[in-house]
Design a protein around this motif. Structure first.
Motif, PDB file in Angstrom:
ATOM      1  N   TYR A 188       0.841  -1.198   0.000  1.00  0.00           N
ATOM      2  CA  TYR A 188       0.000   0.000   0.000  1.00  0.00           C
ATOM      3  C   TYR A 188       0.878   1.250   0.000  1.00  0.00           C
ATOM      4  N   ASP A 189       0.274   2.344  -0.403  1.00  0.00           N
ATOM      5  CA  ASP A 189       0.913   3.653  -0.361  1.00  0.00           C
ATOM      6  C   ASP A 189       0.180   4.487   0.688  1.00  0.00           C
ATOM      7  N   ALA A 190       0.878   4.825   1.768  1.00  0.00           N
ATOM      8  CA  ALA A 190       0.250   5.555   2.877  1.00  0.00           C
ATOM      9  C   ALA A 190      -0.257   6.932   2.453  1.00  0.00           C
ATOM     10  N   PHE A 191       0.296   7.490   1.382  1.00  0.00           N
ATOM     11  CA  PHE A 191      -0.160   8.787   0.878  1.00  0.00           C
ATOM     12  C   PHE A 191      -1.627   8.705   0.451  1.00  0.00           C
ATOM     13  N   PHE A 192      -1.981   7.643  -0.257  1.00  0.00           N
ATOM     14  CA  PHE A 192      -3.359   7.458  -0.716  1.00  0.00           C
ATOM     15  C   PHE A 192      -4.201   6.685   0.285  1.00  0.00           C
ATOM     16  N   LYS A 193      -3.641   5.664   0.882  1.00  0.00           N
ATOM     17  CA  LYS A 193      -4.408   4.780   1.754  1.00  0.00           C
ATOM     18  C   LYS A 193      -4.727   5.419   3.097  1.00  0.00           C
TER      19      LYS A 193
END
Length: 248
Positions: free
Chosen positions: A193-198
């Motif tokens: 996952y990408d914490a920026f989007f998630k």
């Protein structure tokens, strides 16, 4: 899944050919930032900040860290990916002809595998002549590790790195009896996952979570999966043919 298509990818992206995190970490320790390693897979940081993304030309690292034009946009993440991204065999735009996979070259057999098979034979017979050929592959690859002695373990490691995703690993593991590492395949499946989007974090940060969606028996079973099953048509034509354990 991604915020935009990376410019080096010619068709749809990675599909299902993800790379195991434990293998990637072993290759990083062995090769470092060798040309071979970088041609085999990207780290998370390389995926985000060294790969060319659409409409990001000229952006600084600081700008890339906060733009919505890169990264894993889909909140469901990239299933099966453990934080590393395969580079090898991904089709580049120049490989794409007539609007689909029109590869110009099809590799049937590589000279590197010939040298590795010879090095293996030498290692099995205490013949040090194979070391020069093992070293030739390592030096060509730019590997941080260059073998000082010819052992079977050195050959096994080198063949794993050099021949990744070229269709020889499974037969080698069965032949060597080295299948312990795949008995749990199908368990603890990673998703990146990408914490920026998630999570709405201010900067891109990749992280991995694991799940166990597969029920029942998964992975390699000794005494069962060493051989492929005979096709039904073969059994139908020859009723005296005894099915391999994998087909029972």
């Amino acid at each position: 899944k991604l915020a935009s298509r990376p410019l080096f990818i010619g068709v749809d992206g990675w599909g299902g050919h993800s790379i195991r995190a434990d293998f990637a970490e072993r290759m990083l320790a062995n090769d470092g930032d060798s040309p071979r390693r970088k041609a085999t897979f990207m780290t998370g940081d390389e995926f985000l900040y060294e790969m060319a993304w659409k409409d990001t030309e000229g952006m600084t690292r600081a700008q890339l860290e906060t733009t919505d034009k890169i990264g894993i946009k889909d909140p469901t993440g990239l299933y099966g990916f453990g934080g590393y991204f395969a580079h090898k065999i991904v089709p580049w735009p120049e490989d794409n002809e007539k609007g689909w996979y029109g590869f110009k070259n099809l590799t049937i057999f590589r000279y590197a595998e010939v040298l590795l098979m010879y090095a293996e034979a030498c290692a099995m017979t205490s013949d040090n002549d194979g070391l020069q050929y093992l070293n030739a592959i390592q030096n060509r690859a730019g590997s941080a590790h260059v073998s000082s002695a010819l052992t079977l373990d050195e050959v096994k490691n080198e063949k794993a790195f050099e021949m990744w995703i070229e269709g020889v690993r499974f037969p080698d593991m069965v032949r060597w009896g080295d299948t312990d590492g795949i008995v749990n395949n199908g368990k603890n499946i990673p998703t990146t996952y990408d914490a920026f989007f998630k999570l709405g974090e201010p900067k891109h940060r990749l992280y991995v979570e694991y799940s166990n969606p597969n029920k029942g028996q998964t992975g390699f079973v000794k005494g069962k999966h060493e051989y492929f099953a005979y096709p039904k048509v073969a059994i139908d034509r020859n009723p005296n043919l005894q099915q391999n354990p994998s087909g029972l």
